[in-house]
Scaffold this active site. Structure first.
Site, PDB file in Angstrom:
ATOM      1  CE1 TYR A  30      -3.274  -3.045   0.779  1.00 13.58           C
ATOM      2  CE2 TYR A  30      -4.369  -1.139  -0.169  1.00 13.58           C
ATOM      3  CZ  TYR A  30      -4.357  -2.489   0.128  1.00 13.58           C
ATOM      4  OH  TYR A  30      -5.421  -3.280  -0.255  1.00 13.58           O
ATOM      5  CD  GLN A  88     -16.594  -0.099  -8.436  1.00 12.22           C
ATOM      6  OE1 GLN A  88     -16.411  -1.300  -8.227  1.00 12.22           O
ATOM      7  NE2 GLN A  88     -16.827   0.373  -9.643  1.00 12.22           N
ATOM      8  CG  HIS A  96     -14.554  -0.142  -2.909  1.00 12.23           C
ATOM      9  ND1 HIS A  96     -14.301  -0.586  -4.185  1.00 12.23           N
ATOM     10  CD2 HIS A  96     -15.730  -0.698  -2.568  1.00 12.23           C
ATOM     11  CE1 HIS A  96     -15.293  -1.381  -4.574  1.00 12.23           C
ATOM     12  NE2 HIS A  96     -16.171  -1.463  -3.623  1.00 12.23           N
ATOM     13  CB  CYS A 141      -3.825   2.100  25.371  1.00 14.08           C
ATOM     14  SG  CYS A 141      -4.202   0.605  24.450  1.00 14.08           S
ATOM     15  CB  CYS A 195      -1.417   0.774  19.992  1.00 14.86           C
ATOM     16  SG  CYS A 195      -1.665   1.368  21.677  1.00 14.86           S
ATOM     17  CB  CYS A 227      -2.764  -2.662  23.184  1.00 12.02           C
ATOM     18  SG  CYS A 227      -3.457  -1.825  21.749  1.00 12.02           S
ATOM     19  CB  ALA A 239     -12.970   8.121 -18.511  1.00 13.27           C
TER      20      ALA A 239
HETATM   21  N1  APR Z   1     -11.386   5.000 -19.595  1.00  4.56           N
HETATM   22  C1  APR Z   1     -12.469   4.260 -19.197  1.00  4.56           C
HETATM   23  N2  APR Z   1     -12.380   2.956 -18.806  1.00  4.56           N
HETATM   24  C2  APR Z   1     -11.154   2.385 -18.845  1.00  4.56           C
HETATM   25  C3  APR Z   1      -9.990   3.081 -19.253  1.00  4.56           C
HETATM   26  C4  APR Z   1     -10.150   4.448 -19.638  1.00  4.56           C
HETATM   27  N3  APR Z   1      -9.117   5.187 -20.029  1.00  4.56           N
HETATM   28  N4  APR Z   1      -8.918   2.224 -19.176  1.00  4.56           N
HETATM   29  C5  APR Z   1      -9.408   1.028 -18.732  1.00  4.56           C
HETATM   30  N5  APR Z   1     -10.748   1.126 -18.535  1.00  4.56           N
HETATM   31  C6  APR Z   1     -11.673   0.103 -18.049  1.00  4.56           C
HETATM   32  C7  APR Z   1     -11.273  -1.342 -18.338  1.00  4.56           C
HETATM   33  O1  APR Z   1     -11.714  -1.738 -19.630  1.00  4.56           O
HETATM   34  C8  APR Z   1     -12.012  -2.094 -17.235  1.00  4.56           C
HETATM   35  O2  APR Z   1     -13.326  -2.460 -17.654  1.00  4.56           O
HETATM   36  O3  APR Z   1     -11.704   0.201 -16.639  1.00  4.56           O
HETATM   37  C9  APR Z   1     -12.146  -1.046 -16.108  1.00  4.56           C
HETATM   38  C10 APR Z   1     -11.336  -1.331 -14.855  1.00  4.56           C
HETATM   39  O4  APR Z   1     -11.857  -2.495 -14.276  1.00  4.56           O
HETATM   40  P1  APR Z   1     -11.161  -3.148 -12.987  1.00  4.56           P
HETATM   41  O5  APR Z   1      -9.704  -3.194 -13.175  1.00  4.56           O
HETATM   42  O6  APR Z   1     -11.889  -4.417 -12.716  1.00  4.56           O
HETATM   43  O7  APR Z   1     -11.428  -2.069 -11.826  1.00  4.56           O
HETATM   44  P2  APR Z   1     -12.766  -1.784 -11.014  1.00  4.56           P
HETATM   45  O8  APR Z   1     -13.987  -2.124 -11.805  1.00  4.56           O
HETATM   46  O9  APR Z   1     -12.674  -0.420 -10.494  1.00  4.56           O
HETATM   47  O10 APR Z   1     -12.619  -2.831  -9.805  1.00  4.56           O
HETATM   48  C11 APR Z   1     -13.590  -2.835  -8.803  1.00  4.56           C
HETATM   49  O11 APR Z   1     -12.310  -4.371  -7.502  1.00  4.56           O
HETATM   50  O12 APR Z   1     -10.159  -4.905  -7.064  1.00  4.56           O
HETATM   51  C12 APR Z   1     -11.298  -4.392  -6.501  1.00  4.56           C
HETATM   52  O13 APR Z   1     -11.631  -2.842  -4.742  1.00  4.56           O
HETATM   53  C13 APR Z   1     -11.095  -2.964  -6.024  1.00  4.56           C
HETATM   54  O14 APR Z   1     -12.467  -1.010  -6.397  1.00  4.56           O
HETATM   55  C14 APR Z   1     -11.918  -2.145  -7.012  1.00  4.56           C
HETATM   56  C15 APR Z   1     -12.975  -3.125  -7.458  1.00  4.56           C
END
Ligand code: APR
Length: 241
Positions: free
Chosen positions: A65, A100, A118, A133, A147, A150, A231
């Site tokens: 992370y 998400q 999320h 604590c 902590c 604990c 997007a």
């Molecule tokens: N514009 C729009 N969509 C896009 C672009 C872009 N430039 N690039 C990739 N994508 C699309 C991919 O085609 C895919 O369908 O974004 C989507 C990403 O999907 P995932 O990787 O599955 O991510 P997400 O749907 O957000 O996952 C949901 O799963 O792993 C867990 O908690 C995590 O919030 C996450 C959740």
């Protein structure tokens, strides 16, 4: 296609937007399920994004992370994030933004009332219920910090697989999905629930659903239109004044 959706946006008094990792892809944040570049193509989610994994290997999970936080700190919101924030500023109360994403890029773009279902990678919380604590201001340094008294561990404030979503955020997201006339589903594969269920709920309530994604998704089946576009290229044109 775009013109029809622009018309629907003009007509809709209440719009809900559901975003996923794809909206941050053009900022340089990897998605999860992209076959080559997706995080889950490189890392095993069961070893990094579950409470059990964190309890078993706290340092490994904490470092992963920390690596993602550093990556997110180096990128900026893109034209897609900015177009949504600008629309919200021009039309207060008309667009509810549900994400998400844990990257905070919507919030950095100016979408201050983002419903982050999320959680956020930029915040931490206690692993176990805090005891008297447990003082987040006085931690024993380490990866993860703990902590002083604990040993309760700090963990990223994100929703891991198998965990419930934050109640307040989920309720706000469900309210927005049930009240909207139009839902834009942007950059999500639509495979993770209950998030994907928000689009199904909007569809079942009679709202128009538009999917914006260069690739097919699990939610195309409830979509009235699918815009096969990235997007950051599509949203400014759709949402501009
Ligand atoms: N514009 C729009 N969509 C896009 C672009 C872009 N430039 N690039 C990739 N994508 C699309 C991919 O085609 C895919 O369908 O974004 C989507 C990403 O999907 P995932 O990787 O599955 O991510 P997400 O749907 O957000 O996952 C949901 O799963 O792993 C867990 O908690 C995590 O919030 C996450 C959740």
């Amino acid at each position: 296609m775009r013109d029809t959706v622009r018309q629907w946006i003009r007509e809709a008094r209440r719009i809900a937007v559901l975003t996923g990792a794809g909206i941050s892809a053009e900022s340089g944040v990897p998605t999860f399920r992209d076959a080559q570049t997706g995080l889950w193509a490189q890392f095993n989610p069961q070893e990094l994004a579950t409470e059990a994994a964190f309890r078993a290997h706290p340092q490994r999970v904490w470092d992963w992370y920390a690596f993602r936080r550093e990556m997110i700190a180096k990128v900026a919101p893109n034209a897609g994030h900015l177009a949504l924030a600008a629309f919200q500023q021009r039309h207060p109360g008309r667009l509810a933004l549900i994400t998400q994403n844990v990257d905070g890029l919507h919030q950095r773009a100016g979408s201050h009332e983002t419903i982050a279902i999320h959680g956020s990678i930029l915040q931490d919380q206690w692993l176990d219920a805090a005891r008297p604590c447990c003082d987040a201001g006085a931690l024993q340094a380490g990866r993860p910090p703990r902590c002083l008294v604990c040993g309760n561990l700090r963990r990223p404030a994100v929703v891991w697989f198998g965990e419930s979503l934050p109640v307040t955020a989920l309720e706000a997201a469900e309210e927005a999905a049930n009240a909207c006339e139009l839902m834009l589903v942007i950059g999500t594969s639509g495979v993770v629930y209950p998030a994907a269920g928000l689009a199904l709920a909007a569809h079942q309530r009679g709202a128009r659903v538009v999917v914006i994604n260069p690739e097919p998704t699990e939610l195309d089946r409830v979509a009235d239109h699918c815009l096969r576009e990235p997007a950051a290229q599509c949203l400014p044109a759709l949402l501009e004044h």
